[in-house]
Write a protein that holds these residues in place. Structure first.
Motif, PDB file in Angstrom:
ATOM      1  N   ALA A  58       0.833  -1.199   0.000  1.00  0.00           N
ATOM      2  CA  ALA A  58       0.000   0.000   0.000  1.00  0.00           C
ATOM      3  C   ALA A  58       0.870   1.252   0.000  1.00  0.00           C
ATOM      4  O   ALA A  58       0.620   2.192  -0.757  1.00  0.00           O
ATOM      5  CB  ALA A  58      -0.929  -0.003   1.209  1.00  0.00           C
ATOM      6  N   SER A  98       2.550   1.649  -3.361  1.00  0.00           N
ATOM      7  CA  SER A  98       1.566   1.999  -4.363  1.00  0.00           C
ATOM      8  C   SER A  98       1.124   3.454  -4.210  1.00  0.00           C
ATOM      9  O   SER A  98       0.970   4.177  -5.190  1.00  0.00           O
ATOM     10  CB  SER A  98       0.382   1.050  -4.226  1.00  0.00           C
ATOM     11  N   LEU A  99       0.960   3.865  -2.993  1.00  0.00           N
ATOM     12  CA  LEU A  99       0.545   5.257  -2.747  1.00  0.00           C
ATOM     13  C   LEU A  99       1.612   6.227  -3.241  1.00  0.00           C
ATOM     14  O   LEU A  99       1.313   7.251  -3.860  1.00  0.00           O
ATOM     15  CB  LEU A  99       0.299   5.453  -1.253  1.00  0.00           C
ATOM     16  N   ARG A 144     -10.316   4.096 -10.898  1.00  0.00           N
ATOM     17  CA  ARG A 144     -10.262   5.346 -10.148  1.00  0.00           C
ATOM     18  C   ARG A 144      -9.743   5.141  -8.736  1.00  0.00           C
ATOM     19  O   ARG A 144      -9.145   6.036  -8.156  1.00  0.00           O
ATOM     20  CB  ARG A 144     -11.639   5.990 -10.092  1.00  0.00           C
ATOM     21  N   SER A 145     -10.024   4.012  -8.155  1.00  0.00           N
ATOM     22  CA  SER A 145      -9.524   3.765  -6.799  1.00  0.00           C
ATOM     23  C   SER A 145      -8.060   3.371  -6.845  1.00  0.00           C
ATOM     24  O   SER A 145      -7.452   3.105  -5.823  1.00  0.00           O
ATOM     25  CB  SER A 145     -10.325   2.652  -6.134  1.00  0.00           C
ATOM     26  N   GLN A 146      -7.491   3.312  -8.015  1.00  0.00           N
ATOM     27  CA  GLN A 146      -6.089   2.927  -8.180  1.00  0.00           C
ATOM     28  C   GLN A 146      -5.828   1.531  -7.651  1.00  0.00           C
ATOM     29  O   GLN A 146      -4.767   1.259  -7.099  1.00  0.00           O
ATOM     30  CB  GLN A 146      -5.174   3.899  -7.452  1.00  0.00           C
ATOM     31  N   ARG A 147      -6.821   0.681  -7.755  1.00  0.00           N
ATOM     32  CA  ARG A 147      -6.593  -0.679  -7.286  1.00  0.00           C
ATOM     33  C   ARG A 147      -5.848  -1.479  -8.344  1.00  0.00           C
ATOM     34  O   ARG A 147      -5.166  -2.437  -8.031  1.00  0.00           O
ATOM     35  CB  ARG A 147      -7.935  -1.340  -6.960  1.00  0.00           C
ATOM     36  N   ARG A 203      -8.227  14.575 -10.444  1.00  0.00           N
ATOM     37  CA  ARG A 203      -8.475  13.415  -9.596  1.00  0.00           C
ATOM     38  C   ARG A 203      -9.162  13.818  -8.291  1.00  0.00           C
ATOM     39  O   ARG A 203      -8.700  14.706  -7.564  1.00  0.00           O
ATOM     40  CB  ARG A 203      -7.151  12.725  -9.284  1.00  0.00           C
ATOM     41  N   ALA A 204     -10.273  13.169  -8.029  1.00  0.00           N
ATOM     42  CA  ALA A 204     -11.072  13.528  -6.860  1.00  0.00           C
ATOM     43  C   ALA A 204     -10.444  12.973  -5.598  1.00  0.00           C
ATOM     44  O   ALA A 204     -10.196  11.778  -5.487  1.00  0.00           O
ATOM     45  CB  ALA A 204     -12.482  12.985  -7.023  1.00  0.00           C
ATOM     46  N   LEU A 215     -18.017  15.130  -8.003  1.00  0.00           N
ATOM     47  CA  LEU A 215     -16.619  14.889  -8.399  1.00  0.00           C
ATOM     48  C   LEU A 215     -16.366  13.419  -8.743  1.00  0.00           C
ATOM     49  O   LEU A 215     -15.253  13.047  -9.069  1.00  0.00           O
ATOM     50  CB  LEU A 215     -15.679  15.319  -7.268  1.00  0.00           C
ATOM     51  N   ASN A 216     -17.421  12.608  -8.625  1.00  0.00           N
ATOM     52  CA  ASN A 216     -17.239  11.173  -8.876  1.00  0.00           C
ATOM     53  C   ASN A 216     -16.181  10.566  -7.971  1.00  0.00           C
ATOM     54  O   ASN A 216     -15.311   9.821  -8.418  1.00  0.00           O
ATOM     55  CB  ASN A 216     -16.838  10.931 -10.333  1.00  0.00           C
ATOM     56  N   VAL A 223     -14.031   8.367  -5.683  1.00  0.00           N
ATOM     57  CA  VAL A 223     -13.818   6.969  -5.313  1.00  0.00           C
ATOM     58  C   VAL A 223     -12.592   6.942  -4.420  1.00  0.00           C
ATOM     59  O   VAL A 223     -11.542   7.443  -4.806  1.00  0.00           O
ATOM     60  CB  VAL A 223     -13.557   6.080  -6.544  1.00  0.00           C
ATOM     61  N   PRO A 224     -12.722   6.403  -3.216  1.00  0.00           N
ATOM     62  CA  PRO A 224     -11.577   6.444  -2.297  1.00  0.00           C
ATOM     63  C   PRO A 224     -10.365   5.734  -2.871  1.00  0.00           C
ATOM     64  O   PRO A 224     -10.495   4.718  -3.543  1.00  0.00           O
ATOM     65  CB  PRO A 224     -12.088   5.751  -1.037  1.00  0.00           C
ATOM     66  N   ASP A 225      -9.206   6.255  -2.608  1.00  0.00           N
ATOM     67  CA  ASP A 225      -7.971   5.660  -3.075  1.00  0.00           C
ATOM     68  C   ASP A 225      -7.665   4.417  -2.245  1.00  0.00           C
ATOM     69  O   ASP A 225      -7.570   4.475  -1.019  1.00  0.00           O
ATOM     70  CB  ASP A 225      -6.835   6.672  -2.948  1.00  0.00           C
ATOM     71  N   PHE A 226      -7.534   3.320  -2.950  1.00  0.00           N
ATOM     72  CA  PHE A 226      -7.350   2.046  -2.265  1.00  0.00           C
ATOM     73  C   PHE A 226      -6.059   2.004  -1.461  1.00  0.00           C
ATOM     74  O   PHE A 226      -6.043   1.593  -0.300  1.00  0.00           O
ATOM     75  CB  PHE A 226      -7.373   0.910  -3.282  1.00  0.00           C
ATOM     76  N   ALA A 227      -4.972   2.421  -2.079  1.00  0.00           N
ATOM     77  CA  ALA A 227      -3.675   2.342  -1.405  1.00  0.00           C
ATOM     78  C   ALA A 227      -3.672   3.196  -0.145  1.00  0.00           C
ATOM     79  O   ALA A 227      -3.219   2.758   0.915  1.00  0.00           O
ATOM     80  CB  ALA A 227      -2.566   2.793  -2.355  1.00  0.00           C
ATOM     81  N   ALA A 228      -4.192   4.383  -0.251  1.00  0.00           N
ATOM     82  CA  ALA A 228      -4.189   5.283   0.905  1.00  0.00           C
ATOM     83  C   ALA A 228      -5.028   4.701   2.040  1.00  0.00           C
ATOM     84  O   ALA A 228      -4.599   4.672   3.199  1.00  0.00           O
ATOM     85  CB  ALA A 228      -4.732   6.645   0.499  1.00  0.00           C
TER      86      ALA A 228
END
Lengths: 349, 349
Positions: free
Chosen positions: A59, A62-63, A126-129, B8-9, B52-53, B55-60
């Motif tokens: 994580a 990736s971040l 968009r979630s960068q998964r 990026r939202a 803003l559409n 979507v939470p960032d997965f890595a964060a």
DNA sequence: TTACGATGGTAACACGAGTTAGTAACGCGC
DNA sequence: GCGCGTTACTAACTCGTGTTACCATCGTAA
């Protein structure tokens, strides 16, 4: 147990043990170019990392980098149907897996219907998964997919799609089907029936049906509408289609079935009605699912390179993610007619 | 295109747009309990997020919470062999997928040999890429797995394992095999051969062989060593095993084959030698892979609930990750003898 | 008026990495 | 012995989120 996180290896921990700053640890472990670290320090850090069993936190990395080294393989089918398709899925999946693993990439799998997870593609990206997507046989009306295509997202389609901007990997369904039917024609058959693998709104099914027509027309044979039956991917549908063909009285000496599972049902029904394969009626399948060679008679069919399809698609996706130009965005892999024992010249020839 | 990251939202962006702090946004979007936010502010934030559409960032999120909502399914088999196993894999996989998706979990798939990725389990867990592991049929000498078992890592095994601390989901191989053989005995067979699905060091194969012996012994029948042949998961090995049985002269009227793919080869070989199934020799398989019901004759076999196995395993793993107590750590799912046309009373009975 | 408790927030730190800019120490030429 | 360049680092910022601790304002009761 002692709380496990107390011992969790981080770069900070390595830095303390080696008596340097965390930055230096990062430089050494990543082999950052244009940075001078003497061999002695380097060894000290590497040793510390080894002793602590350091594994970088996914994580965090990736971040910081914005990359995940992960792609998703999406099959938009409800799980129940998945296990029917599974014969094929396993091959494609293992090909994808092999390809992306070779690049150090990881693979997320989703076998879920469109309505059960409406924004799946977008959320994943968009979630960068994930760094990219691989989609098997998307529906023709998949609006989400066309949006992504417009944005230039890293997406590869297995099968065909109406969004022509997206790169695809597939076989030439029409040409392969045509080859199958030509095999029958060459054997002397003139009245050839067709049982489809599924409904005609499925693009692959439609293209195989087109190949069937093309072959007949090229040979100057009429396309007889009564000799056309629809399957629905199951063996049972093959049973029903064959029965319908026999019942209606329109004669035929061969059947092209555009899916092996359905073909098994067709053969079973023919036999139960006393029709011998291939003596009375020849049957050609499509897919060459494992083990049809061990049937009696062995099924003549079109071999579909499942694993290679997956491999090629995976390979292409990773290259796109890496920013490389793709020379040919619409790959068609070779199929092969495998002649076994289910085809023979027609009885009266 | 305008650089995509500019738009990026993030929570920060939402906060600015709604005129509050990022903290407040976090509270609202996560519905954090024990925090008072009036409905008006709440609506403003939710509206901004929607516009803003977001979507939470997965890595964060993963970095902050220490959780990934992801599990890995690992099949320790080289990709080449995977596509052979695929018949079964597809079912199990779709079951796992359905189970974990229901909890909002994601699924990583690895089909890779142990030697090609030696520390896979440990790396996945230590890098925090997954919250838990699901392993199919680990090798008996899998030391990495036993270490994990000792540390209480969230791992579920599909199949059996020598590490008894790990929870498992499987079928009762011995009892199922015994049921298959008892079916033959009840039909009147006394000389029953056994062709295994693979080598005997594979635990499932060994347990099915044990069931075979148990059934014979319970019926007071002798175990004749010459009537035992080894398969290797392929149809071809079935062909060879059946030929060997016929060649050696030791008479038999039935064969229990502990895998359907191998059974197909057995039947093919019998037929080619002029032995009729089931008239001369009865055959019982194991697995009930899709479509064996459409063979001629339909194969009598043990139905193995592939999808349910996967579903149960996935379900159990997520529960373990969630900290719930697992009532029964060694689940055995029901199998069923499916009688079709490949079995009949022996010729002389 | 003073104290106290809600209400409605915010500042600041943490998570574990990657990365840029800068700096102290040392060697060397002139 | 002054200046310059190289070597060998480090401080500090970034990524986007969760979370704790704190604070201002307002209403109200003593």
């Amino acid at each position: 147990m002692p709380e496990p996180d107390a011992k969790r290896a981080t770069m900070q921990r390595i830095a303390e043990r080696a008596g340097v700053s965390r930055t230096t640890v990062s430089f050494v472990l990543n082999n950052t170019p244009d940075v001078n670290i003497p061999a002695k320090t380097r060894q000290r850090i590497l040793a510390a990392a080894r002793e602590l069993n350091y594994v970088p936190d996914f994580a965090a990395r990736s971040l910081a980098t914005g990359r995940t080294n992960t792609v998703a393989y999406i099959v938009r089918t409800p799980p129940a149907k998945l296990s029917v398709d599974s014969l094929f899925l396993g091959g494609v999946l293992s090909g994808i897996s092999a390809a992306v693993n070779a690049y150090g990439f990881h693979l997320l799998f989703y076998g879920i219907a469109s309505d059960a997870a409406p924004n799946l593609y977008t959320s994943l990206l968009r979630s960068q998964r994930v760094d990219g997507l691989l989609v098997s046989w998307p529906a023709a009306n998949d609006v989400e997919l066309s949006e992504l295509a417009g944005q230039g997202a890293p997406v590869v389609v297995h099968g065909s799609t109406t969004c022509d901007d997206l790169p695809t990997v597939d076989i030439d369904n029409a040409a392969s089907a045509r080859a199958a039917v030509e095999h029958l024609i060459n054997l002397g058959h003139r009245r050839i029936a067709h049982v489809t693998n599924g409904p005609l709104d499925h693009p692959a099914v439609a293209m195989r049906a087109k190949g069937y027509r093309d072959a007949l027309e090229a040979a100057g044979l009429p396309v007889i509408e009564q000799l056309l039956q629809l399957g629905n991917f199951t063996g049972q549908s093959g049973v029903e289609a064959a029965s319908a063909l026999l019942d209606q009285g329109e004669p035929f000496t061969a059947i092209f079935v555009s899916g092996d599972v359905v073909a098994l049902g067709v053969i079973k029904a023919l036999r139960q009605r006393g029709v011998r394969v291939p003596h009375d009626v020849s049957v050609v399948g499509f897919d060459d699912i494992p083990m049809v060679s061990y049937l009696e008679p062995g099924l003549t069919t079109i071999h579909l390179p499942a694993q290679e399809l997956g491999f090629h698609a995976g390979d292409m996706l990773v290259q796109i993610i890496s920013g490389e130009e793709v020379s040919n965005p619409h790959v068609l892999l070779e199929t092969e007619l495998v002649v076994r024992e289910s085809t023979a010249p027609p009885p009266t020839a």
